[in-house]
Structure formats: C-alpha cells, structure tokens
Scaffold this active site. Sequence first.
Site, PDB file in Angstrom:
ATOM      1  N   ASP A   8     -74.488  34.209 -57.395  1.00 17.78           N
ATOM      2  CA  ASP A   8     -73.788  34.872 -56.294  1.00 17.78           C
ATOM      3  C   ASP A   8     -72.307  34.906 -56.667  1.00 17.78           C
ATOM      4  O   ASP A   8     -71.934  34.578 -57.806  1.00 17.78           O
ATOM      5  CB  ASP A   8     -74.076  34.168 -54.952  1.00 17.78           C
ATOM      6  CG  ASP A   8     -73.485  32.768 -54.866  1.00 17.78           C
ATOM      7  OD1 ASP A   8     -72.886  32.297 -55.862  1.00 17.78           O
ATOM      8  OD2 ASP A   8     -73.625  32.133 -53.805  1.00 17.78           O
ATOM      9  N   CYS A  65     -74.897  29.201 -58.284  1.00 15.25           N
ATOM     10  CA  CYS A  65     -74.219  29.481 -57.018  1.00 15.25           C
ATOM     11  C   CYS A  65     -73.185  28.375 -56.822  1.00 15.25           C
ATOM     12  O   CYS A  65     -72.865  27.662 -57.777  1.00 15.25           O
ATOM     13  CB  CYS A  65     -75.196  29.632 -55.851  1.00 15.25           C
ATOM     14  SG  CYS A  65     -76.022  28.123 -55.294  1.00 15.25           S
ATOM     15  N   THR A  67     -73.185  25.478 -55.127  1.00 14.68           N
ATOM     16  CA  THR A  67     -73.755  24.142 -55.330  1.00 14.68           C
ATOM     17  C   THR A  67     -74.941  24.144 -56.296  1.00 14.68           C
ATOM     18  O   THR A  67     -75.351  23.085 -56.768  1.00 14.68           O
ATOM     19  CB  THR A  67     -74.286  23.587 -53.998  1.00 14.68           C
ATOM     20  OG1 THR A  67     -75.256  24.520 -53.495  1.00 14.68           O
ATOM     21  CG2 THR A  67     -73.171  23.396 -52.976  1.00 14.68           C
ATOM     22  N   HIS A  98     -90.469  16.962 -68.944  1.00 10.48           N
ATOM     23  CA  HIS A  98     -91.444  16.440 -67.974  1.00 10.48           C
ATOM     24  C   HIS A  98     -91.929  17.497 -66.973  1.00 10.48           C
ATOM     25  O   HIS A  98     -93.080  17.447 -66.549  1.00 10.48           O
ATOM     26  CB  HIS A  98     -90.840  15.276 -67.173  1.00 10.48           C
ATOM     27  CG  HIS A  98     -90.640  14.041 -67.989  1.00 10.48           C
ATOM     28  ND1 HIS A  98     -90.472  12.802 -67.439  1.00 10.48           N
ATOM     29  CD2 HIS A  98     -90.573  13.856 -69.341  1.00 10.48           C
ATOM     30  CE1 HIS A  98     -90.313  11.893 -68.392  1.00 10.48           C
ATOM     31  NE2 HIS A  98     -90.371  12.518 -69.565  1.00 10.48           N
ATOM     32  N   HIS A 133     -97.792  15.053 -68.164  1.00 12.47           N
ATOM     33  CA  HIS A 133     -96.870  15.896 -67.391  1.00 12.47           C
ATOM     34  C   HIS A 133     -97.554  17.211 -67.005  1.00 12.47           C
ATOM     35  O   HIS A 133     -97.284  17.759 -65.939  1.00 12.47           O
ATOM     36  CB  HIS A 133     -95.594  16.160 -68.184  1.00 12.47           C
ATOM     37  CG  HIS A 133     -94.894  14.898 -68.575  1.00 12.47           C
ATOM     38  ND1 HIS A 133     -94.407  14.013 -67.651  1.00 12.47           N
ATOM     39  CD2 HIS A 133     -94.639  14.358 -69.799  1.00 12.47           C
ATOM     40  CE1 HIS A 133     -93.862  12.985 -68.273  1.00 12.47           C
ATOM     41  NE2 HIS A 133     -93.999  13.152 -69.576  1.00 12.47           N
TER      42      HIS A 133
HETATM   43  C1  RB5 Z   1     -71.524  30.465 -50.932  1.00  9.83           C
HETATM   44  O1  RB5 Z   1     -70.368  30.194 -50.205  1.00  9.83           O
HETATM   45  C2  RB5 Z   1     -72.354  29.183 -51.070  1.00  9.83           C
HETATM   46  O2  RB5 Z   1     -72.895  28.846 -49.844  1.00  9.83           O
HETATM   47  C3  RB5 Z   1     -73.439  29.348 -52.121  1.00  9.83           C
HETATM   48  O3  RB5 Z   1     -72.866  29.716 -53.331  1.00  9.83           O
HETATM   49  C4  RB5 Z   1     -74.280  28.118 -52.431  1.00  9.83           C
HETATM   50  O4  RB5 Z   1     -73.467  27.008 -52.634  1.00  9.83           O
HETATM   51  C5  RB5 Z   1     -75.406  27.855 -51.533  1.00  9.83           C
HETATM   52  O5  RB5 Z   1     -76.258  26.982 -51.766  1.00  9.83           O
END
Ligand code: RB5
Length: 149
Positions: A8, A65, A67, A98, A133
């Site tokens: 994203d 993304c 996180t 694994h 596994h």
């Molecule tokens: C975008 O702001 C953020 O929410 C997205 O990149 C991600 O971290 C979601 O899991």
Amino acid sequence: MRIALGSDHAGLELKKEIIKHLEKKGIELEDCGTYSMESCDYADFAEKVAEQVVSKKSDYGILVCGTGIGISIAANKVPGIRAALCGDTFSAHACREHNDANILSLGARVVGVGVALDIVETFLNAKFEGDRHQRRINKISAIEEKYTK
Ligand code: RB5
C-alpha cells in the site's frame, strides 16, 4: 525465480528499495502496485500478489504495508497462501524451512531498509525441510478446506 511484489502507500518506498535490490540480482519481478503515494487499501494488493502465487505465475510474493500485519492477514485469506510477517532473519528462514511460507510480509514502519533487505535475502535462500513440517502444513490445508465453502 519470479517474485510478485505489492504494497500500500505506507509500504511503497520500502517496496521500491526491494525492487531495486532484486533487479540488481537479475530476478524476474511482477510489481502489482501500488504505484503512487495516494492513500489506498492494502487488501487490494495482497489479493493481486496472492493470485500471482496461487496461479504459479510467480514463485513467491513479497508484501509491504505499514506494519505488515493487515496485508499478511488479507493474503492469508486466499486458499493456498502462507504469508509470514517477519521482522527478523531467524523468522525469515524458519518460515520457509518449517512453514513453507510462499509470501513474505514486511512492515515498512517497523523495520529499516537494511534489515528488510537481509530478511528478503534470507527468505529467498532458505529451503522448506518437508517431513514432519509437511504433516503440519497438511493440517493447515485441512482447516482451510473445512472452512472454504
Ligand atoms: C496504513 O496507514 C496502515 O494502516 C497499513 O499500512 C498497515 O499498517 C495495516 O496493517
């Protein structure tokens, strides 16, 4: 080896660094977007990359993304996908050895470029160990089948 990448807006800059790194190594890539910093929804790109992997157009996927969490959750909704969110190199080789992970997920707001590229390298160089596994993965597939109607 062919790799599909997706991110994203929050993951775009790190995805570009990964693309630069993999291009230098001559690896074939499919960039499924996003291509601009305009705010967008990670699930759309998770699905595109997952489709590349389950259709075997790409061997592996890499998703980024903010996180790495949302995009891996979304990718794991596609039957046959085993997306692993990694923030360290131990997880990056263990998820291949694994769990036979077929998508690596990274959090651009969590790891720096240097660590992320080490994780990518480690993931791509590790091999699935099979044996016990495989039995465990078969159980994951059975759960998937049970709940996929
Ligand atoms: C975008 O702001 C953020 O929410 C997205 O990149 C991600 O971290 C979601 O899991």
